[in-house]
Design an enzyme around this catalytic site. Structure first.
Site: not given
Ligand SMILES: *Cc1c(COP(=O)(O)O)cnc(C)c1O
Length: 375
Positions: A56, A108, A182, A207
């Site tokens: 962890r 998101y 983000d 992603k």
């Molecule tokens: C998918 C996404 C998230 C969330 O991420 P997860 O891996 O699904 O928890 C946050 N911000 C953006 C821009 C995303 O496309």
């Protein structure tokens, strides 16, 4: 060890290649959940052990991954987490009751759900900004404001923000206010927010960073030691860490990030050219780079027909992978966003969001063309 001043592409291609004590070119997978102490004295003094005790806290795979991510995002500290939402939770973990966050109004969808939770359970206040005039954002900053939350280009309406101007003006008004971005859509290949004055970068590594639709992960990078210490304490305690196997897989994926992003862009540009002249398409939103394209069709019937007839492109959530995916934000990723907010942003049942993958662009265009035409 390679020099620190190597360029992005070299750092990415050689991610982890010089880190293994046994000289492995591809960094090996260490699945052990715990590590032997060398002695009681060594256990008392963490530095004197192998550097690892319990997974962890750190694992060789996560550590080499985090070092690479910090370099690629031009930060000093990186955290690899179990999902993008876990990274967002970590970013917001510094907030105290009564403090305020100002966010872009198009994000998101899961962000808004988490913001609502923090409003009702932790007494943290959230205000929104429409991304147009920076002065309107600055005017909303009060003594309680702790964090500005941005996404650019935004999901799904592709609002584009000038991170540098925003960060400069926010910090000029109050240097204590942190700016978080983000960076999931553009990745550090196209945008490095920490070099533009932002304090925190987060990613859904599910992603583009991983890019193969085969792992769930999140990343947070920052450049301030004190902030990193606060994050580190929370991260170790809550244990929302990325698994060792996913860390190994993500490091491997980073090696091709630059090449993948270039091809996502050229494929998306070709698809955008097609969509712009398709008679059923009323509007195309594309920020000029990356693989994300949003577009509107004339009718809901056309939307239904397209989603039911795509064959090469998959009707599925998520984005950023090798395989092209199409989704309908109104019913899927943004279903939980309030109806009046969706209407204001243009998130309607006619809006589709396409993640252009790495297939032959002519196959993607032919697929869209056949799925758009009513036979
Ligand atoms: C998918 C996404 C998230 C969330 O991420 P997860 O891996 O699904 O928890 C946050 N911000 C953006 C821009 C995303 O496309």
């Amino acid at each position: 060890m390679p020099k620190e001043n190597l360029t992005f592409d070299t750092l990415a291609a050689q991610a982890g290649s010089h880190a293994d004590p046994n000289g492995a070119v591809a960094f090996p997978l260490y699945l052990s959940s715990n590590y032997r102490h060398l002695s009681l004295q060594a256990a008392r003094n963490f530095d004197a052990t192998t550097g690892y005790t319990y997974s962890r806290l750190a694992t060789p795979n996560r550590r080499v991954l985090e070092k690479t991510l910090a370099q690629l995002e031009a930060g000093t500290h990186a955290f690899a987490l179990s999902s993008g939402m876990a990274a967002i939770q970590l970013a917001l973990s510094i907030l105290k009751t009564g403090e305020e966050v100002i966010s872009l109004d198009d994000l998101y969808g899961g962000d808004f759900r988490y913001f609502r939770y923090l409003e009702s359970h932790a007494g943290i206040h959230f205000k929104q900004w429409n991304g147009e005039k920076v002065a309107d954002l600055i005017a909303q900053i009060t003594a309680k404001t702790r964090l500005i939350w941005l996404e650019t280009p935004s999901n799904p309406t592709m609002k584009q923000l000038d991170i540098q101007t925003i960060a400069n003006q926010v910090h000029a008004k109050n240097p204590q206010v942190l700016v978080a971005v983000d960076n999931t859509f553009l990745t550090p290949v196209y945008q490095r927010p920490l070099t533009l004055g932002a304090d925190i970068v987060v990613h859904s590594a599910t992603k583009y960073l991983s890019g193969h639709n085969d792992l769930l992960g999140g990343v947070l990078v920052c450049k301030d030691d004190e902030l990193a210490k606060e994050y580190y304490d929370y991260y170790l305690t809550t244990g929302d860490t990325m698994s060792t196997f996913d860390s190994w897989l993500l490091l491997r994926s980073l090696k091709t990030l630059s090449v993948r992003m270039q091809r996502h862009t050229s494929n998306a540009q070709a698809v955008v050219e097609y969509l712009k002249q398709a008679p059923q398409v009323t509007k195309v939103l594309y920020p000029g780079k990356g693989g994300m394209v949003s577009f509107y069709l004339q009718s809901e019937a056309q939307v239904e027909h397209l989603l039911n007839h795509v064959k090469v492109i998959s009707f599925a959530e998520s984005l950023g992978g090798v395989e092209s995916l199409i989704t309908i934000p109104y019913y899927q990723t943004h279903a939980d966003v309030a109806e009046n907010q969706r209407a204001r942003l243009g998130i309607t049942p006619q809006l589709l969001r396409l993640s252009v993958g790495l297939e032959d662009p002519q196959d993607l265009i032919a697929d869209l063309e056949q799925a758009l035409s009513e036979k």
